[in-house]
Write a protein that holds these residues in place. Sequence first.
Motif, PDB file in Angstrom:
ATOM      1  N   CYS A 136      86.578   3.203  25.068  1.00  0.00           N
ATOM      2  CA  CYS A 136      86.194   4.719  24.773  1.00  0.00           C
ATOM      3  C   CYS A 136      84.736   4.950  25.934  1.00  0.00           C
ATOM      4  O   CYS A 136      85.035   5.914  26.685  1.00  0.00           O
ATOM      5  N   ALA A 137      84.137   3.915  26.136  1.00  0.00           N
ATOM      6  CA  ALA A 137      82.974   4.045  27.181  1.00  0.00           C
ATOM      7  C   ALA A 137      83.678   3.928  28.571  1.00  0.00           C
ATOM      8  O   ALA A 137      83.376   4.509  29.729  1.00  0.00           O
ATOM      9  N   PHE A 138      84.587   2.985  28.699  1.00  0.00           N
ATOM     10  CA  PHE A 138      85.420   2.898  29.959  1.00  0.00           C
ATOM     11  C   PHE A 138      86.110   4.146  30.182  1.00  0.00           C
ATOM     12  O   PHE A 138      86.027   4.579  31.614  1.00  0.00           O
ATOM     13  N   LEU A 139      86.680   4.748  29.494  1.00  0.00           N
ATOM     14  CA  LEU A 139      87.404   6.125  29.571  1.00  0.00           C
ATOM     15  C   LEU A 139      86.208   7.202  30.185  1.00  0.00           C
ATOM     16  O   LEU A 139      86.738   7.730  31.145  1.00  0.00           O
ATOM     17  N   SER A 140      85.195   7.084  29.853  1.00  0.00           N
ATOM     18  CA  SER A 140      84.021   8.042  30.028  1.00  0.00           C
ATOM     19  C   SER A 140      83.607   7.629  31.688  1.00  0.00           C
ATOM     20  O   SER A 140      83.163   8.689  32.372  1.00  0.00           O
ATOM     21  N   THR A 141      83.818   6.648  32.187  1.00  0.00           N
ATOM     22  CA  THR A 141      83.386   6.361  33.657  1.00  0.00           C
ATOM     23  C   THR A 141      84.640   6.593  34.557  1.00  0.00           C
ATOM     24  O   THR A 141      84.628   6.444  35.705  1.00  0.00           O
ATOM     25  N   MET A 142      85.905   7.288  34.034  1.00  0.00           N
ATOM     26  CA  MET A 142      86.953   7.278  34.960  1.00  0.00           C
ATOM     27  C   MET A 142      87.209   8.707  34.907  1.00  0.00           C
ATOM     28  O   MET A 142      86.696   9.664  34.225  1.00  0.00           O
ATOM     29  N   LYS A 143      87.987   9.482  35.874  1.00  0.00           N
ATOM     30  CA  LYS A 143      88.177  10.831  36.235  1.00  0.00           C
ATOM     31  C   LYS A 143      89.571  11.088  35.389  1.00  0.00           C
ATOM     32  O   LYS A 143      90.323  10.582  35.298  1.00  0.00           O
ATOM     33  N   ALA A 144      89.746  12.245  34.871  1.00  0.00           N
ATOM     34  CA  ALA A 144      90.880  12.824  34.274  1.00  0.00           C
ATOM     35  C   ALA A 144      91.819  12.713  35.498  1.00  0.00           C
ATOM     36  O   ALA A 144      91.542  13.225  36.398  1.00  0.00           O
ATOM     37  N   PRO A 145      93.157  12.849  35.282  1.00  0.00           N
ATOM     38  CA  PRO A 145      93.797  12.653  33.753  1.00  0.00           C
ATOM     39  C   PRO A 145      93.441  10.950  33.370  1.00  0.00           C
ATOM     40  O   PRO A 145      93.540  10.175  34.286  1.00  0.00           O
ATOM     41  N   TYR A 146      93.802  10.799  32.219  1.00  0.00           N
ATOM     42  CA  TYR A 146      93.488   9.505  31.567  1.00  0.00           C
ATOM     43  C   TYR A 146      94.738   8.676  31.328  1.00  0.00           C
ATOM     44  O   TYR A 146      95.640   9.420  30.753  1.00  0.00           O
ATOM     45  N   VAL A 147      95.102   7.799  31.775  1.00  0.00           N
ATOM     46  CA  VAL A 147      96.408   7.079  31.439  1.00  0.00           C
ATOM     47  C   VAL A 147      96.315   5.975  30.501  1.00  0.00           C
ATOM     48  O   VAL A 147      95.398   4.865  30.618  1.00  0.00           O
ATOM     49  N   LEU A 148      96.945   5.887  29.277  1.00  0.00           N
ATOM     50  CA  LEU A 148      96.777   4.783  28.429  1.00  0.00           C
ATOM     51  C   LEU A 148      98.231   4.248  28.076  1.00  0.00           C
ATOM     52  O   LEU A 148      99.194   4.978  27.933  1.00  0.00           O
ATOM     53  N   LYS A 149      98.363   3.084  28.166  1.00  0.00           N
ATOM     54  CA  LYS A 149      99.550   2.262  27.885  1.00  0.00           C
ATOM     55  C   LYS A 149      99.577   1.154  27.172  1.00  0.00           C
ATOM     56  O   LYS A 149      98.594   0.260  27.070  1.00  0.00           O
ATOM     57  N   ALA A 150     100.684   1.202  25.865  1.00  0.00           N
ATOM     58  CA  ALA A 150     100.478   0.210  25.142  1.00  0.00           C
ATOM     59  C   ALA A 150     101.139  -1.042  25.793  1.00  0.00           C
ATOM     60  O   ALA A 150     101.850  -0.974  26.688  1.00  0.00           O
ATOM     61  N   ASP A 151     100.260  -2.059  25.488  1.00  0.00           N
ATOM     62  CA  ASP A 151     100.705  -3.555  26.224  1.00  0.00           C
ATOM     63  C   ASP A 151     102.164  -3.992  26.137  1.00  0.00           C
ATOM     64  O   ASP A 151     102.837  -4.493  27.086  1.00  0.00           O
ATOM     65  N   GLY A 152     102.547  -3.715  24.816  1.00  0.00           N
ATOM     66  CA  GLY A 152     104.082  -4.249  24.514  1.00  0.00           C
ATOM     67  C   GLY A 152     104.987  -3.260  24.704  1.00  0.00           C
ATOM     68  O   GLY A 152     104.749  -2.201  25.230  1.00  0.00           O
ATOM     69  N   LEU A 153     106.556  -3.554  24.361  1.00  0.00           N
ATOM     70  CA  LEU A 153     107.457  -2.888  24.199  1.00  0.00           C
ATOM     71  C   LEU A 153     107.358  -1.520  23.614  1.00  0.00           C
ATOM     72  O   LEU A 153     107.104  -2.002  22.123  1.00  0.00           O
ATOM     73  N   ALA A 154     107.595  -0.552  23.703  1.00  0.00           N
ATOM     74  CA  ALA A 154     107.760   0.656  22.943  1.00  0.00           C
ATOM     75  C   ALA A 154     108.590   1.666  23.137  1.00  0.00           C
ATOM     76  O   ALA A 154     108.532   2.890  23.157  1.00  0.00           O
ATOM     77  N   ALA A 155     109.853   1.162  23.856  1.00  0.00           N
ATOM     78  CA  ALA A 155     111.045   1.968  23.853  1.00  0.00           C
ATOM     79  C   ALA A 155     110.933   3.161  24.708  1.00  0.00           C
ATOM     80  O   ALA A 155     111.531   4.362  24.837  1.00  0.00           O
ATOM     81  N   GLY A 156     110.088   2.915  25.958  1.00  0.00           N
ATOM     82  CA  GLY A 156     109.835   3.894  26.810  1.00  0.00           C
ATOM     83  C   GLY A 156     109.042   5.015  26.479  1.00  0.00           C
ATOM     84  O   GLY A 156     108.567   5.743  27.357  1.00  0.00           O
ATOM     85  N   LYS A 157     108.425   4.781  25.485  1.00  0.00           N
ATOM     86  CA  LYS A 157     107.439   5.779  24.837  1.00  0.00           C
ATOM     87  C   LYS A 157     106.062   5.545  24.663  1.00  0.00           C
ATOM     88  O   LYS A 157     105.170   6.193  24.145  1.00  0.00           O
ATOM     89  N   GLY A 158     105.523   4.144  25.095  1.00  0.00           N
ATOM     90  CA  GLY A 158     104.129   3.776  24.944  1.00  0.00           C
ATOM     91  C   GLY A 158     102.878   4.214  25.873  1.00  0.00           C
ATOM     92  O   GLY A 158     102.171   3.587  26.095  1.00  0.00           O
ATOM     93  N   VAL A 159     103.424   5.029  26.900  1.00  0.00           N
ATOM     94  CA  VAL A 159     102.592   5.635  27.836  1.00  0.00           C
ATOM     95  C   VAL A 159     102.120   6.923  27.583  1.00  0.00           C
ATOM     96  O   VAL A 159     102.785   7.986  27.243  1.00  0.00           O
ATOM     97  N   VAL A 160     100.739   7.268  27.496  1.00  0.00           N
ATOM     98  CA  VAL A 160     100.275   8.519  27.111  1.00  0.00           C
ATOM     99  C   VAL A 160      99.053   8.846  28.166  1.00  0.00           C
ATOM    100  O   VAL A 160      98.392   8.245  28.590  1.00  0.00           O
ATOM    101  N   ILE A 161      99.548  10.213  28.614  1.00  0.00           N
ATOM    102  CA  ILE A 161      98.609  10.710  29.823  1.00  0.00           C
ATOM    103  C   ILE A 161      97.905  11.984  29.221  1.00  0.00           C
ATOM    104  O   ILE A 161      98.575  12.999  28.978  1.00  0.00           O
ATOM    105  N   LEU A 162      96.701  12.144  29.219  1.00  0.00           N
ATOM    106  CA  LEU A 162      95.758  13.097  28.786  1.00  0.00           C
ATOM    107  C   LEU A 162      94.737  13.797  29.723  1.00  0.00           C
ATOM    108  O   LEU A 162      94.072  12.910  30.587  1.00  0.00           O
ATOM    109  N   ASP A 163      94.438  15.006  29.695  1.00  0.00           N
ATOM    110  CA  ASP A 163      93.475  15.490  30.676  1.00  0.00           C
ATOM    111  C   ASP A 163      92.129  15.808  30.217  1.00  0.00           C
ATOM    112  O   ASP A 163      91.270  15.598  30.953  1.00  0.00           O
ATOM    113  N   ASN A 164      91.863  15.605  28.743  1.00  0.00           N
ATOM    114  CA  ASN A 164      90.728  15.806  28.038  1.00  0.00           C
ATOM    115  C   ASN A 164      90.248  14.450  27.666  1.00  0.00           C
ATOM    116  O   ASN A 164      90.645  13.676  26.970  1.00  0.00           O
ATOM    117  N   LEU A 165      88.691  14.203  27.988  1.00  0.00           N
ATOM    118  CA  LEU A 165      88.103  12.887  27.609  1.00  0.00           C
ATOM    119  C   LEU A 165      88.130  12.627  26.096  1.00  0.00           C
ATOM    120  O   LEU A 165      88.675  11.585  25.586  1.00  0.00           O
TER     121      LEU A 165
END
Length: 423
Positions: A136-165
């Motif tokens: 969460c602290a690392f996210l606050s050092t980054m610029k939006a949008p924020y990209v979060l990726k599940a490390d393992g297999l998630a049937a193509g749905k494990g990537v989330v991109i959000l604009d709000n910290l």
Amino acid sequence: MNILILGSGGREHAFAVKLHQSPLCDTLYIAPGNGGTHTVATNVAISPTDFPALKAFVLERQIAIVVVGPEDPLVQGVYDFFTADPALARVQVIGPSQQGATLEGSKEFAKEFMVRHHIPTAKYASFTKDTVEEGCAFLSTMKAPYVLKADGLAAGKGVVILDNLTEAQAELRRMLINEKFGKASTKVVIEEFLNGIELSCFVLTDGVDYKILPTAKDYKRIGEGDTGLNTGGMGAVSPVPFADEAFMQKIEERIVKPTIVGLHKEGIVYKGFVFIGLIKVDGEPYVIEYNVRMGDPETEAVLPRIESDLIPLFQSLYNATLASQELKVTPQSATTVVMVSGGYPEDYQKGKEITGTEKAVGSTVYHAGTALKDGKLLTAGGRVLAITSLGDDFKEALQRSYDNISKIQFEGAYWRKDIGKDL
């Protein structure tokens, strides 16, 4: 020779259609297949991850080549299972070793591989449940949008991109603490957002030599204008108009060659496809992710453009002749538009009758989530059909696909009407 394809989607149907055309193919099987694959192959009721059942079938039917469609059996080690068994030693498995499959099975492993081999990619850091607040602290050092990726297999749905910290920090906690994607998100990679246009580069390799297949661009979001939730893919265009010769040379020199050299240097056994998800940023290519098999629905747009017989190419992975193989590709464009069930990628109903597929003229209707029951074709998944057409340019091909989609009906059918509009 007898060939077995593993999988049940549109990608596997496309492989079945292509391999069925080869004079070298005697009998073609597909496990488990779907409601459309029976027209070109024999469906076999075996799960692609049931390795003992696959062994018994392969020996019984004297299968020479096993083409692995989806990622699950690769990540679970199907290649290693076959090569470690003396009874199966003669069978050629088209897919990487389990170690090679980790390029897709772990986002962190892939990122570390790219860093080791100086392959351009977005800056990143990875976190677990124990380090969620550091994340969460690392996210606050980054610029939006924020990209979060599940490390393992998630049937193509494990990537989330959000604009709000705040939302991104809450989502990170949901992924790690609440296990939103199950085991796939026991670790999450947070990545710098790259702003550009995406494309997919496909490579066939024996771990030393390689052939670059036609490029494609797929459309992952459910909504038009690339809005809404991520899906397995709503359509594809091949070739990618903006991937000119100069840009492709950059991809080969900076990404493809270092990837194959890196695999060889690290002793990673790899006899199959590398799917490199790329983004063009200010004219330069960066890797978003690796997949260790062909993409879906890109396969349905790429394979129809390949004029070469796939079987000699597959055999060449095992007899060190890939470099001397010719890969013929039509200059025509191919487009694929996916018809999905209403509600997908969230809750949707199955068992809706599909009519009109036989009315499609000048297009190939690849089946994905379909099943035959009592002589009727029914929906059996989120992505139901992929309609592919060829044309002198992608606009002509798209028009053909859309014309044929209008002839096909099932309750709740949805498709994006803006495929290719950004090109």
